[in-house]
Write an enzyme that holds these catalytic residues in place. Structure first.
Site, PDB file in Angstrom:
ATOM      1  N   ASP A  51      -0.934  -5.531   9.572  1.00  0.00           N
ATOM      2  CA  ASP A  51      -1.948  -4.608   9.084  1.00  0.00           C
ATOM      3  C   ASP A  51      -3.106  -5.411   8.496  1.00  0.00           C
ATOM      4  OD1 ASP A  51      -3.360  -2.452   8.186  1.00  0.00           O
ATOM      5  OD2 ASP A  51      -1.898  -1.805   6.685  1.00  0.00           O
TER       6      ASP A  51
ATOM      7  N   LYS B 215     -13.421  -0.941   5.013  1.00  0.00           N
ATOM      8  CA  LYS B 215     -13.767  -1.792   3.877  1.00  0.00           C
ATOM      9  C   LYS B 215     -14.860  -2.790   4.226  1.00  0.00           C
ATOM     10  CE  LYS B 215      -9.586  -0.079   2.915  1.00  0.00           C
ATOM     11  NZ  LYS B 215      -8.800   0.734   3.872  1.00  0.00           N
TER      12      LYS B 215
ATOM     13  N   TRP C 239       0.857  -1.176   0.000  1.00  0.00           N
ATOM     14  CA  TRP C 239       0.000   0.000   0.000  1.00  0.00           C
ATOM     15  C   TRP C 239       0.900   1.234   0.000  1.00  0.00           C
ATOM     16  CZ3 TRP C 239      -1.880   2.587   4.947  1.00  0.00           C
ATOM     17  CH2 TRP C 239      -2.847   3.568   4.670  1.00  0.00           C
TER      18      TRP C 239
END
Length: 391
Positions: A207, A242, A127
């Protein structure tokens, strides 16, 4: 004073959004923005979230401060989903609400740096904001190759990084649905990674931004659990943006796991101080809505059904892409075994530009595509365009 600043390059993805919006072609395809879309191309508010928000309107009687830890009920309600029912095997856990998963990553990076961590190893590509966060606080990060050319995880690279790390090093791992590759570690690979972390003492930061979008809530947390069962301490960064569709509400959580309770208390006090200095207190609304869902069996089931619908749709898209097999110069087969919103096509920047200019297909220059941007109505066009551009 301000003349000393250097102009920064605009975010490439934001520029892509503008280009797509200005394109008049009715059959254009947006594969750039990293949000879930339905088969009709919409990014709706979950029905479970709307119901929880209505409850907030009806019952919330104050907007007073909650403190740097945020909504502790929200943090506690997430724990069974993040850590599973048998979480006693992990030792002690403490958490706090953060402004999205980004806030959790930023807090984790600042806290390990304060504890003396000197370098952070990270699989690439990753990311993009990971590198920006570490660079902003001058935390050195060392890249290793996350994925092999065949679309599988590069276990040798991550094990080499862990085993050759220094005494004050850490490693950042994606818990599931890797962004941007969609390439996750297998169960056996997670076991090997956990063993290596335990043997070397490198500090793990995991993460977890897409739990439930791969194979299921429990299945997507299995790798995290495998590591936590083996190590004395770890940080977990979590996002609800999300899997609850709350992108603009910035709903995240930061958890500390430590076998030693005194260590946990000390670390958590420092996390509180850093959070206070960074954002003082996190935004409450989204966390409160998630808490209300997880405290109500009917709303929880409604959310689980909505999450399953998302997961099923993305799996259908992946299956259709994989069935296309060799498409021009690109083999789409590996996309069927990858997970989550994203995958990376092995295409050049020039080919990405050709897809955009000739076919109205918008994707990041790296070849990252948002799987949810494809539907049963446009996927054949996409496959044909890839074949033409790469053949």
């Amino acid at each position: 004073m301000l003349n000393r600043l250097e102009t920064q390059s605009p975010d490439a993805l934001l520029a892509l959004i503008k280009l797509h919006a200005a394109d008049p072609r009715p059959d254009k395809i947006d594969l750039g923005v990293g949000v879930y879309r339905t088969g009709q191309g919409d990014t709706p508010v979950f029905a479970s979230i709307k119901a929880a928000e209505q409850k907030l309107v009806d019952t919330q009687n104050s907007k007073s401060y909650l403190g740097p830890e945020g909504d502790t009920g929200f943090v506690a309600a997430l724990v069974p989903y993040v850590f599973g029912e048998d979480r006693s095997r992990f030792g002690h856990i403490a958490g706090m609400q953060t402004p999205g998963g980004t806030g959790a990553v930023r807090l984790a990076a600042a806290l390990v740096q304060k504890a003396g961590l000197e370098r952070l190893h990270m699989g690439t590509p990753s990311w993009p904001n990971h590198a920006q966060i570490f660079g902003d606080i001058a935390l050195e990060f060392v890249p290793f190759e996350h994925a092999n050319a065949d679309g599988t995880a590069n276990l040798d690279a991550v094990l080499s990084a862990i085993r050759n790390a220094g005494p004050n090093d850490g490693v950042l791992l994606h818990g599931c649905c890797h962004n941007p590759t969609g390439v996750d570690y297998t169960a056996d690979q997670w076991e090997a990674i956990g063993d290596a972390i335990a043997e070397t003492g490198i500090f793990p930061i995991i993460d977890t931004a897409y739990q439930g979008l791969g194979h299921g809530l429990e299945e997507d947390a299995a790798g995290l659990h495998s590591v936590l069962a083996k190590v004395p301490e770890a940080f977990i960064c979590y996002s609800c943006d999300k899997n609850f569709g709350m992108y603009r509400d910035r709903v995240g959580a930061f958890y500390i796991m430590a076998k030693d309770e005194d260590v946990l208390d000390k670390a958590f006090s420092n996390a509180n101080a850093l959070a206070r200095a960074s954002w003082s207190m996190p935004p409450d609304h989204g966390g409160a809505a998630v808490r209300l869902i997880l405290e109500d069996d009917a709303l929880t089931q409604m959310w689980l059904d909505e999450l399953e619908t998302m997961r099923t749709r993305m799996r259908q898209v992946r299956d259709r892409l994989a069935a296309a097999g060799q498409t021009g110069g690109v083999d789409l087969t590996p996309l069927g075994t990858q997970n989550g919103l994203f995958s990376v096509l092995p295409v050049s920047k020039e080919q990405v530009a050709q897809l955009r200019d000739d076919h109205g297909i918008y994707m990041a220059g790296s070849g990252r595509l948002n799987i949810a941007g494809l539907t049963m109505d446009n996927i054949d066009k996409f496959i044909a365009a890839v074949a033409e551009v790469t053949g």
